[in-house]
Design an enzyme around this catalytic site. Sequence first.
Site, PDB file in Angstrom:
ATOM      1  N   ARG A 185       0.789  -1.263  -0.031  1.00 34.19           N
ATOM      2  CA  ARG A 185      -0.052   0.073   0.150  1.00 34.19           C
ATOM      3  C   ARG A 185       0.776   1.125  -0.084  1.00 34.19           C
ATOM      4  O   ARG A 185       0.380   2.314   0.354  1.00 34.19           O
ATOM      5  CB  ARG A 185      -1.034  -0.015   1.207  1.00 34.19           C
ATOM      6  N   GLU A 308      -6.236 -12.515   7.901  1.00 34.60           N
ATOM      7  CA  GLU A 308      -5.865 -12.358   6.384  1.00 34.60           C
ATOM      8  C   GLU A 308      -4.862 -13.368   6.198  1.00 34.60           C
ATOM      9  O   GLU A 308      -3.802 -12.947   5.292  1.00 34.60           O
ATOM     10  CB  GLU A 308      -5.571 -10.992   5.923  1.00 34.60           C
ATOM     11  N   ARG A 353     -18.575  -8.042   9.459  1.00 32.33           N
ATOM     12  CA  ARG A 353     -17.032  -7.974   9.439  1.00 32.33           C
ATOM     13  C   ARG A 353     -16.757  -7.171  10.770  1.00 32.33           C
ATOM     14  O   ARG A 353     -15.746  -7.206  11.323  1.00 32.33           O
ATOM     15  CB  ARG A 353     -16.463  -7.728   8.194  1.00 32.33           C
ATOM     16  N   LYS A 377      -7.182  -0.369  14.687  1.00 34.59           N
ATOM     17  CA  LYS A 377      -7.389   0.768  13.807  1.00 34.59           C
ATOM     18  C   LYS A 377      -8.401   1.843  14.073  1.00 34.59           C
ATOM     19  O   LYS A 377      -9.274   1.323  14.906  1.00 34.59           O
ATOM     20  CB  LYS A 377      -7.679   0.097  12.430  1.00 34.59           C
ATOM     21  N   ASP A 382     -11.595  -0.777   7.949  1.00 34.90           N
ATOM     22  CA  ASP A 382     -10.355  -0.851   7.268  1.00 34.90           C
ATOM     23  C   ASP A 382      -9.959   0.626   6.886  1.00 34.90           C
ATOM     24  O   ASP A 382     -10.024   0.816   5.590  1.00 34.90           O
ATOM     25  CB  ASP A 382     -10.125  -1.814   6.433  1.00 34.90           C
ATOM     26  N   GLU A 410      -4.537   4.600   1.234  1.00 36.03           N
ATOM     27  CA  GLU A 410      -4.961   3.333   0.718  1.00 36.03           C
ATOM     28  C   GLU A 410      -6.424   3.619   0.117  1.00 36.03           C
ATOM     29  O   GLU A 410      -6.610   3.019  -1.167  1.00 36.03           O
ATOM     30  CB  GLU A 410      -4.868   2.274   1.435  1.00 36.03           C
TER      31      GLU A 410
HETATM   32  C1  BDP Z   1      -5.589  -3.691   4.745  1.00 34.50           C
HETATM   33  C2  BDP Z   1      -4.599  -3.598   3.496  1.00 34.50           C
HETATM   34  C3  BDP Z   1      -3.654  -4.708   3.515  1.00 34.50           C
HETATM   35  C4  BDP Z   1      -3.054  -4.936   4.987  1.00 34.50           C
HETATM   36  C5  BDP Z   1      -4.104  -4.889   6.012  1.00 34.50           C
HETATM   37  C6  BDP Z   1      -3.504  -4.847   7.419  1.00 34.50           C
HETATM   38  O1  BDP Z   1      -5.356  -3.662   2.437  1.00 34.50           O
HETATM   39  O2  BDP Z   1      -2.807  -4.412   2.498  1.00 34.50           O
HETATM   40  O3  BDP Z   1      -2.342  -5.991   5.067  1.00 34.50           O
HETATM   41  O4  BDP Z   1      -5.018  -3.793   5.809  1.00 34.50           O
HETATM   42  O5  BDP Z   1      -3.577  -3.904   7.890  1.00 34.50           O
HETATM   43  O6  BDP Z   1      -6.021  -2.323   4.835  1.00 34.50           O
HETATM   44  O7  BDP Z   1      -3.095  -5.535   8.053  1.00 34.50           O
END
Ligand code: BDP
Length: 720
Positions: A185, A308, A353, A377, A382, A410
Site C-alpha cells: 500500500r 488475512e 465483519r 485501527k 479498514d 490506501e
Molecule cells: C488492509 C490492506 C492490507 C493490509 C491490511 C492490514 O489492504 O494490504 O495488510 O490492511 O492492515 O488495509 O493488515
Amino acid sequence: MKQFFRLLLVLMAGAASLHADDGYRLWLRYEPLATQAQRDYLREQIACIVAPGSSPTVEKAVAELQRGLGGLSGQPVDLRAAVPELGSFLLLATADDEALDDLELADDLDELGPEGYRIQSVERDGQTGIVIAANRDIGLLYGSFALLREVQTAHSLSHLDLASKPHIQRRLLNHWDNLTRTVERGTAGQSLWEWFQLPDYRTPRYEDYARACASVGINGVSLTNVNADALVLTPQYLEKVAALADVFRPYGIRVYLTARFSAPMELAGLDTADPLDDDVRDWWQDKVSEIYARIPDFGGFLVKANSEGQPGPQDYGRNHAEGANMLADALAPHDGIVIWRAFVYAAEEQEDRVKQAYNEFQPLDGQFRDNVAIQIKNGPLDFMPREPVHPLFGAMPETNLALELQLTQEYLGTSVQLAYLAPLYEEVLDTDTFAEGPGSTVAKVIDGSLTDRKLSVISGVANIGTDRNWTGHPLAQSNWYAYGRLAWNPELSSDQIAQEWTRMSFDRNPAVEDTLVPMLMASRETVVDYSMPLGLHHIMAWDHHYGPGPWVDQGRPDWTATYYHRADREGLGFDRTSQGSNALEQYAPELRQRWERIETTPLNLLLWFHHVPWDYRLRTGNILWDELAYRYQRGVDAVREWEQAWADLQGQIDAQRYAHVAALLKRQEKDAVQWRDAVLLYFQQFSQRPLPAGVEAPAHDLEYYQNLQEHYVPGTPSHQ
Ligand code: BDP
C-alpha cells in the site's frame, strides 16, 4: 563582462527563494527569512549556541540548530563552550548542567518527564538569552526543533515561555515494507531500507529520515510489513537492522520489527509455533536476547496474527492473549513491548465483519501482560475515508490500547490525490467513547489517562518511500508532519498544524498560506464527498483499491462492495441497528441511542448504520438519492476550485512543486469525475431516479466505467 556577472548575481538573488525545489527537505527547508530586517532580528536574538553536553543526541541538536538558524538568518551561527560575556545566546542544558544554576526557569523541570522540554527567554549578567532545558538530551533535541519551528512559523522570540511533553509514550511509524523493497500500500517509491547494501552502506537518507521523524517527535519505527517475513529475524538481517538502529538512536528513535508467529518453525525447524510449547517459548526468548545483544534499545514486536492468512496462536487452539503474552514474556526483561494488532476477521465467519474484532478481543480484557498494547485501527472496518470509531476503544479498560492510523492513502486516492488527514485523526482522537462517562475520548483512552494505564502507544502506517520528495504527492508530506504532531499532542488542532506545515514548507508566504490551508482542511471531506459520502464504505475497486467499484460482487464476500452497500430497489446502506446486524450493541448506550435511529444519526455515518429508502427525506430537505448525487457533485466542484486557486499561486511557489501539484490536481479532478459518474450510474439502477438539477450527466454509460481497469497500481500486494 563584469557587468554581466553583476546582472547574473542580481537575477540569481531575485530567484533565490523560488529556485526549483524537489521537496527533499520537507518542512525543514531553512531558506533565509524573506527580509534583511527579519534576518537581523534573528541574529540579534541568537548570536551563538552554547551546549555544555556532548552526547551524540546533543551533537545532533546543535547541528540542526546551526543548519536551521544559519539557513534562516543567512549567516553561520557560532558554537561556544560557555555563555559569552557579550551578545545573546542560546543555551542547551539538561537539569544537571551547571550552566542552569544561575538562570531562573519558570518551572521545575521534573514536570517535563524524560522527553519534554522548556524553552524560555532568560537574562544573565545583562545578557539576554534563550534556554532550551530538559531532563534528558532527547528533550534538548525536541526543544531545538520546536525553537526552529517558532522561527519558521514567524513567532516572536522575545519573552519565550514554552513547555511541552508528549502525551503518548511510544509514537511510531509502521512501515509496511517488504524485504524485497516493495511497500504494501505504499505509493511513494520503494522502501527506504536498502537491505542488500546494509549493514555496510548507510545512505545519508536514513539520517534525513530520522531528522524529519524527530522534528515531530516520532520515537519509534517498525521497519517491516505486518504481513511479516521471518527472514528479518535471522542473524544476517538483524545485523542490518542494528545498522539502522545505530543511525536512529541519537534521534531518540527505537526500531521495532514485525514478528511472524510461525518463525520458530520456519527458521529453526520446530514442528509447532504453539505459544504454550516450551521449545517455542525458549526459541523466542533466545531470539529476543540475540536481538537485544545487537540492539540494546530495541522497541519490540508488532504482530499481525490470525488475520488475512497470517499464522497465529489460534492455529494451535490458543487465543490472542496467550499468543501475545508468550512474546511479551520474552521481551519483558529487556523493557521491550508487544504491539498486537486487533485487525482480525475471517471469511468463514457469518457475523458482520465490523463486529468480529470486538467479539474476539473484548472478552480478553485484563488478560494481556503490562507490556502488551492492543493496536486498533481507528474504525472497525479498514481505514475507510470515514468510519465510526472502533468499538474496542470503549470496551477494554484493563488493557493498553494503541491507535493505528493510516498515513498512506490506501482508500483516499493514494499519493496522487490530495487528502490532508489531520482532520480525520482529530475526529477520531476527539470521539467520545463514553466508556467511563462523558469525556472518555479516544485520546484519553490511548494516552492511558482514562483508566490509568502505564503503557501508551500510537502508530501511523507510513506514506514514505524513495521518491525524491518522500511521499509522492508534494502535499502528502503534511500527513507525516501532522501525524507526528498529533501523536505528541492529540489536543493540537488540525488547522493549526496545517498552518504550521504550510509556513514551514512554503517559507511563510501569506498568499500560499491563505490558499493552501483551506484547501488542506477541506481535502479529506472532499475525498469523502466524491468517493464514499453519507457513510458509504468499501465500494472501491477490487484488490488495488484505487477508484470506484460498487459493482464488485465476486470473490470473498467480505471483500466485495455489495456486502457493504446493500443497494436494492428500496434503498441503500447497511442496517447495523438492533433490527440489522446490531453492530451498535458494541458501543456505549449514548452512542447506541444516537445511531439507532435515522433521525439522530449524523448524515456522515447514515449509510454505515442504516438501510435508507431512496426517497427518504433527510434533514437537508433532500431525499436520499438527491443528497447522494449532490455530494458527489460537491466533491468534484471542490477539486475544480482548488485547481483555480492553485493556478493563482503560479509564481509564488517554486516552479517544480507548483507544476507537480497542478498536474496532480488535474488528475484528481478526472478521478473525482470518474467516481461520481460510476457510482451514481451504478446506484441509479436501483433508485430508478433521474439525477437532480445541478449534477452533471455522466459522459459514458455504466458498462464503460465497469470496464475501466487500472493496472499495476503501486503498493498492491498481488503485484509485488
Ligand atoms: C488492509 C490492506 C492490507 C493490509 C491490511 C492490514 O489492504 O494490504 O495488510 O490492511 O492492515 O488495509 O493488515
